[in-house]
Design a protein around this motif. Structure first.
Motif, mmCIF file in Angstrom:
data_model
loop_
_atom_site.group_PDB
_atom_site.id
_atom_site.type_symbol
_atom_site.label_atom_id
_atom_site.label_comp_id
_atom_site.label_asym_id
_atom_site.label_seq_id
_atom_site.Cartn_x
_atom_site.Cartn_y
_atom_site.Cartn_z
ATOM 1 N N ASP A 31 172.023 86.743 109.259
ATOM 2 C CA ASP A 31 172.020 87.206 107.875
ATOM 3 C C ASP A 31 171.738 86.031 106.939
ATOM 4 O OD1 ASP A 31 172.474 88.363 105.431
ATOM 5 O OD2 ASP A 31 174.623 88.689 105.721
ATOM 6 N N PRO A 32 170.710 86.105 106.103
ATOM 7 C CA PRO A 32 170.413 84.994 105.199
ATOM 8 C C PRO A 32 171.523 84.694 104.201
ATOM 9 C CG PRO A 32 169.029 86.905 104.699
ATOM 10 C CD PRO A 32 169.708 87.184 105.999
ATOM 11 N N VAL A 33 172.271 85.713 103.787
ATOM 12 C CA VAL A 33 173.368 85.477 102.841
ATOM 13 C C VAL A 33 174.428 84.577 103.469
ATOM 14 C CG1 VAL A 33 175.248 86.542 101.544
ATOM 15 C CG2 VAL A 33 172.984 87.609 101.559
ATOM 16 N N ASN A 34 174.743 84.806 104.733
ATOM 17 C CA ASN A 34 175.719 83.954 105.411
ATOM 18 C C ASN A 34 175.227 82.516 105.491
ATOM 19 O OD1 ASN A 34 177.540 86.027 105.826
ATOM 20 N ND2 ASN A 34 176.755 86.530 107.867
ATOM 21 N N ILE A 63 162.645 91.876 95.101
ATOM 22 C CA ILE A 63 163.493 91.352 94.040
ATOM 23 C C ILE A 63 164.979 91.563 94.329
ATOM 24 C CG2 ILE A 63 164.096 91.525 91.604
ATOM 25 C CD1 ILE A 63 161.433 90.192 92.011
ATOM 26 N N LYS A 64 165.354 92.748 94.788
ATOM 27 C CA LYS A 64 166.769 93.039 95.006
ATOM 28 C C LYS A 64 167.389 92.066 95.996
ATOM 29 C CE LYS A 64 169.942 96.731 96.422
ATOM 30 N NZ LYS A 64 170.066 98.149 96.878
ATOM 31 N N GLU A 65 166.709 91.812 97.117
ATOM 32 C CA GLU A 65 167.243 90.904 98.132
ATOM 33 C C GLU A 65 167.253 89.458 97.638
ATOM 34 O OE1 GLU A 65 165.541 91.411 102.003
ATOM 35 O OE2 GLU A 65 165.423 93.581 101.777
ATOM 36 N N ILE A 66 166.207 89.083 96.890
ATOM 37 C CA ILE A 66 166.138 87.713 96.385
ATOM 38 C C ILE A 66 167.237 87.464 95.360
ATOM 39 C CG2 ILE A 66 164.680 86.046 95.184
ATOM 40 C CD1 ILE A 66 162.280 87.782 96.232
ATOM 41 N N VAL A 67 167.469 88.441 94.493
ATOM 42 C CA VAL A 67 168.530 88.311 93.495
ATOM 43 C C VAL A 67 169.888 88.174 94.178
ATOM 44 C CG1 VAL A 67 169.774 89.549 91.676
ATOM 45 C CG2 VAL A 67 167.275 89.472 91.659
ATOM 46 N N GLU A 68 170.097 88.925 95.271
ATOM 47 C CA GLU A 68 171.351 88.814 96.020
ATOM 48 C C GLU A 68 171.530 87.404 96.557
ATOM 49 O OE1 GLU A 68 173.729 90.927 99.770
ATOM 50 O OE2 GLU A 68 171.619 91.399 99.383
ATOM 51 N N CYS A 73 173.792 81.549 95.788
ATOM 52 C CA CYS A 73 173.291 80.190 95.951
ATOM 53 C C CYS A 73 173.808 79.279 94.839
ATOM 54 C CB CYS A 73 171.759 80.228 95.958
ATOM 55 S SG CYS A 73 170.978 78.748 96.578
ATOM 56 N N PHE A 74 174.558 78.244 95.202
ATOM 57 C CA PHE A 74 175.117 77.326 94.215
ATOM 58 C C PHE A 74 174.241 76.095 93.988
ATOM 59 C CE2 PHE A 74 179.610 78.839 95.584
ATOM 60 C CZ PHE A 74 179.395 80.029 94.921
ATOM 61 N N GLU A 95 166.120 85.671 86.955
ATOM 62 C CA GLU A 95 167.212 86.092 87.834
ATOM 63 C C GLU A 95 167.907 84.910 88.517
ATOM 64 O OE1 GLU A 95 168.481 88.911 88.071
ATOM 65 O OE2 GLU A 95 166.998 90.394 87.434
ATOM 66 N N GLY A 96 167.570 83.705 88.106
ATOM 67 C CA GLY A 96 168.296 82.548 88.619
ATOM 68 C C GLY A 96 167.544 81.696 89.619
ATOM 69 N N ILE A 97 166.310 82.075 89.948
ATOM 70 C CA ILE A 97 165.486 81.227 90.801
ATOM 71 C C ILE A 97 164.989 80.063 89.953
ATOM 72 C CG2 ILE A 97 163.447 81.130 92.286
ATOM 73 C CD1 ILE A 97 165.670 83.018 93.249
ATOM 74 N N GLU A 98 165.127 78.845 90.442
ATOM 75 C CA GLU A 98 164.742 77.688 89.646
ATOM 76 C C GLU A 98 163.256 77.388 89.733
ATOM 77 O OE1 GLU A 98 165.983 73.029 89.630
ATOM 78 O OE2 GLU A 98 167.473 74.495 89.013
ATOM 79 N N LYS A 99 162.673 77.617 90.924
ATOM 80 C CA LYS A 99 161.253 77.340 91.124
ATOM 81 C C LYS A 99 160.625 78.456 91.937
ATOM 82 C CE LYS A 99 162.272 72.396 91.653
ATOM 83 N NZ LYS A 99 162.180 71.242 92.581
ATOM 84 N N VAL A 100 159.327 78.628 91.754
ATOM 85 C CA VAL A 100 158.586 79.553 92.604
ATOM 86 C C VAL A 100 157.517 78.769 93.351
ATOM 87 C CG1 VAL A 100 159.016 81.576 91.178
ATOM 88 C CG2 VAL A 100 156.991 80.177 90.744
ATOM 89 N N SER A 101 157.261 79.197 94.572
ATOM 90 C CA SER A 101 156.251 78.571 95.411
ATOM 91 C C SER A 101 155.057 79.505 95.539
ATOM 92 C CB SER A 101 156.830 78.265 96.804
ATOM 93 O OG SER A 101 155.828 77.769 97.670
#
Length: 258
Positions: A31-34, A63-68, A73-74, A95-101
């Motif tokens: 699980d990526p969240v873990n 978007i939904k999964e990335i926002v989660e 992410c601290f 939504e809190g992402i600092e950078k996009v690739s």
């Protein structure tokens, strides 16, 4: 203060976290969240999350999964995969992402880099350059998750990306992905010498010493997958990250302290 960033790379495939070898041979990690929560505890410098399905299958960011993930992410997080327009970038950053690739979109719509850098600042825009040797034995830039040979020299493409407004280059050697035999130092040096923006080296790290080798070759930051998610000869799954004191010692001879 430690200036060099040491960045785990997480690859999303389906709804789980996976690791590839040469952009193929998927290994499920969980699980990526873990994984993000563990990296929080280990106080990593930054995190790169790439949705490989989005690029391969041609759909936009989930978007939904990335926002989660971003909510858990601290540390600063960079996201890449399926980004094709300014509205997607605006939503991700809001939504809190600092950078996009950006990768494939740089080839199909290079003006997107210019517009995104203008609207959101170059510091938010990373151009990811996937490189491998082509049939002629020369380094070439690939897109569409390593499936399409663009026939472009990676050094020339890095210069183009910088001129378009990219704030960073992520240089990903496909041939070394998951092989754990070290970074492509020759390529890192060539690209780093050609541009005056940070270069993130990726692909090939199997030991901590490989990180300092990449920095000595000219990289401003080092990114890795296998090194931080797998362990041992059998590639057992283990999320890990060295303490900052160990990284400081590792980089001490590379001139990376303020």
């Amino acid at each position: 203060m430690l200036l060099t960033r040491t960045i785990p790379v997480l690859l999303l495939h389906g709804h789980g976290l996976n690791k590839t070898r040469q952009f193929d041979y998927w290994k499920y990690l969980g699980d990526p969240v873990n994984a993000v929560r563990i990296f929080n505890e280990k106080e990593v410098d930054e995190l790169i999350v790439l949705d490989i399905d989005a690029s391969r299958e041609g759909f936009g960011p989930r978007i939904k999964e990335i926002v989660e993930l971003a909510g858990e992410c601290f540390m600063p997080m960079c996201y890449g995969g399926g980004i094709t327009d300014l509205e997607q970038i605006k939503r991700l950053l809001s939504e809190g992402i600092e950078k996009v690739s950006l990768n494939t979109a740089v080839h199909t719509t290079p003006s997107l880099v210019e517009k995104a850098a203008r609207d959101f600042g170059s510091q938010s825009i990373v151009v990811s350059i996937d490189v491998r040797r082509n049939a002629d034995g020369r380094y070439s830039v690939f897109s569409n998750c390593g499936r399409k040979d663009r026939g472009i020299d990676p050094v020339a493409f890095a210069v183009q990306a910088k001129n378009l407004g990219a704030g960073e280059i992520m240089l990903y050697d496909i041939d070394r992905d998951g092989m754990k035999n070290g970074y492509n130092l020759e390529l890192i040096k060539a690209v780093s010498d050609a541009v005056d923006i940070p270069v993130i080296a990726c692909g090939g790290a199997g030991r901590l010493e490989h990180l300092s080798e990449a920095i000595s070759a000219g990289a401003h930051a080092v990114a890795a997958g296998s090194l931080f998610v797998l362990i041992g000869r059998l590639d057992a799954v283990l999320i890990s990250y060295p303490p900052q004191a160990e990284l400081e010692k590792l980089y001490a001879g590379s001139g990376v302290f303020a």
